[in-house]
Design an enzyme around this catalytic site. Structure first.
Site, PDB file in Angstrom:
ATOM      1  CB  SER A 296      -0.963   0.044   1.218  1.00 40.31           C
ATOM      2  OG  SER A 296      -1.626  -1.064   1.376  1.00 40.31           O
TER       3      SER A 296
HETATM    4  N1  SAM Z   1      -0.650  -4.939   4.093  1.00 43.64           N
HETATM    5  C1  SAM Z   1       0.248  -5.049   2.677  1.00 43.64           C
HETATM    6  C2  SAM Z   1       1.512  -4.660   2.721  1.00 43.64           C
HETATM    7  O1  SAM Z   1       2.052  -3.914   3.547  1.00 43.64           O
HETATM    8  O2  SAM Z   1       2.183  -4.958   1.842  1.00 43.64           O
HETATM    9  C3  SAM Z   1      -0.593  -4.994   1.480  1.00 43.64           C
HETATM   10  C4  SAM Z   1      -1.718  -5.784   1.560  1.00 43.64           C
HETATM   11  S1  SAM Z   1      -2.275  -5.877  -0.298  1.00 43.64           S
HETATM   12  C5  SAM Z   1      -2.943  -4.081  -0.461  1.00 43.64           C
HETATM   13  C6  SAM Z   1      -3.942  -6.736   0.109  1.00 43.64           C
HETATM   14  C7  SAM Z   1      -3.619  -8.340   0.403  1.00 43.64           C
HETATM   15  O3  SAM Z   1      -4.852  -8.814   0.794  1.00 43.64           O
HETATM   16  C8  SAM Z   1      -3.137  -9.022  -0.629  1.00 43.64           C
HETATM   17  O4  SAM Z   1      -1.842  -9.670  -0.348  1.00 43.64           O
HETATM   18  C9  SAM Z   1      -4.181 -10.087  -0.977  1.00 43.64           C
HETATM   19  O5  SAM Z   1      -3.551 -11.408  -1.481  1.00 43.64           O
HETATM   20  C10 SAM Z   1      -4.816 -10.071   0.622  1.00 43.64           C
HETATM   21  N2  SAM Z   1      -6.171 -10.712   0.888  1.00 43.64           N
HETATM   22  C11 SAM Z   1      -7.216 -10.560  -0.091  1.00 43.64           C
HETATM   23  N3  SAM Z   1      -8.114 -11.103   0.351  1.00 43.64           N
HETATM   24  C12 SAM Z   1      -7.665 -11.768   1.682  1.00 43.64           C
HETATM   25  C13 SAM Z   1      -8.165 -12.539   2.640  1.00 43.64           C
HETATM   26  N4  SAM Z   1      -9.694 -12.958   2.445  1.00 43.64           N
HETATM   27  N5  SAM Z   1      -7.752 -13.124   3.544  1.00 43.64           N
HETATM   28  C14 SAM Z   1      -6.363 -12.831   3.350  1.00 43.64           C
HETATM   29  N6  SAM Z   1      -5.696 -12.005   2.631  1.00 43.64           N
HETATM   30  C15 SAM Z   1      -6.387 -11.617   1.804  1.00 43.64           C
END
Ligand code: SAM
Length: 217
Positions: A61
């Site tokens: 992000s």
């Molecule tokens: N917090 C992260 C960082 O600092 O790099 C950025 C996260 S990215 C914007 C969103 C993440 O949420 C992705 O890696 C995606 O695979 C994960 N995601 C989506 N749906 C999810 C779920 N139901 N459970 C766990 N992770 C999920």
């Protein structure tokens, strides 16, 4: 490239100048080597004001969004935190610098494994990485003082609300797949107070209490 001065400028001009006030959040962001959380060829962009690709169709992000969400969590050093969407592990590191214990759950195994290795190499010992559907939270370690969801959801998952401690805070982007609003939900007895914050754009929260059948990703 001088990553340390790039980080200092990011904190001053992208975060403090745009209204981030928590000194703890600013200090932690100034400390963590964000460039180590992105692919090598993108390291020179790690301190710019936008998300970056981390592979598997996912992103780390924008720094401002990490700062605003962390500030809204109002973390205490004794807090136990759940993060949904580990991605690169960068937000996990920010949380782990402030709170006592962080559980972070990621649905894509490759990302979860890489983030776990990275965080271990950086010496974090108060983090547990789990691979699974975080739209259901992570009941084995509930309740949590704070929950942060770093993916956009069509609605607030009931399971996450139920896993909040009394006085607990949940920060989650809620809305359509292209635009969401950052919500802060605070548990007060049997009630949940809801605050609306800034607009934002996150990748989708894919799961039982998020977006169901979202392509095959
Ligand atoms: N917090 C992260 C960082 O600092 O790099 C950025 C996260 S990215 C914007 C969103 C993440 O949420 C992705 O890696 C995606 O695979 C994960 N995601 C989506 N749906 C999810 C779920 N139901 N459970 C766990 N992770 C999920």
């Amino acid at each position: 490239m001088d990553f340390s001065s790039a980080r200092k400028s990011m904190v001053e001009y992208q975060l403090r100048a745009r209204g981030i006030q928590s000194e703890v959040v600013l200090q932690v962001i100034e400390k963590i080597p964000r460039h180590l959380f992105v692919p090598e060829k993108l390291q020179e962009y790690a301190y710019e004001d936008h998300p970056l690709s981390i592979g598997c169709g996912q992103t780390i992000s924008q720094p401002y969004m990490v700062a605003i969400m962390t500030e809204l969590l109002e973390l205490k050093t004794s807090d136990r935190v759940l993060e949904v969407g580990t991605g690169s592990g960068y937000q996990t590191a920010v949380l782990a610098e402030i709170a006592q214990h962080v559980v972070s759950i990621e649905r894509i195994k490759e990302l979860a494994e890489k983030a776990e290795q990275r965080l271990m190499n950086l010496g974090y010992t108060n983090i547990k990485i789990v691979c699974g559907d975080g739209s259901l939270g992570y009941p084995p370690e509930a309740p949590y003082d704070a929950i942060i969801v770093t993916a956009g959801s069509p609605e607030v998952p009931e399971s996450l609300k139920k896993q909040l401690n009394e006085g607990g805070r949940l920060i989650i982007p809620v809305g359509g797949s292209n635009l969401q609003v950052l919500l802060k939900i605070i548990k007060k007895g049997n009630d949940y107070r809801i605050e609306k914050h800034t607009s934002c754009i996150f990748v989708p929260l894919i799961g039982s209490e998020g977006w169901k059948n979202y392509g095959d990703n």
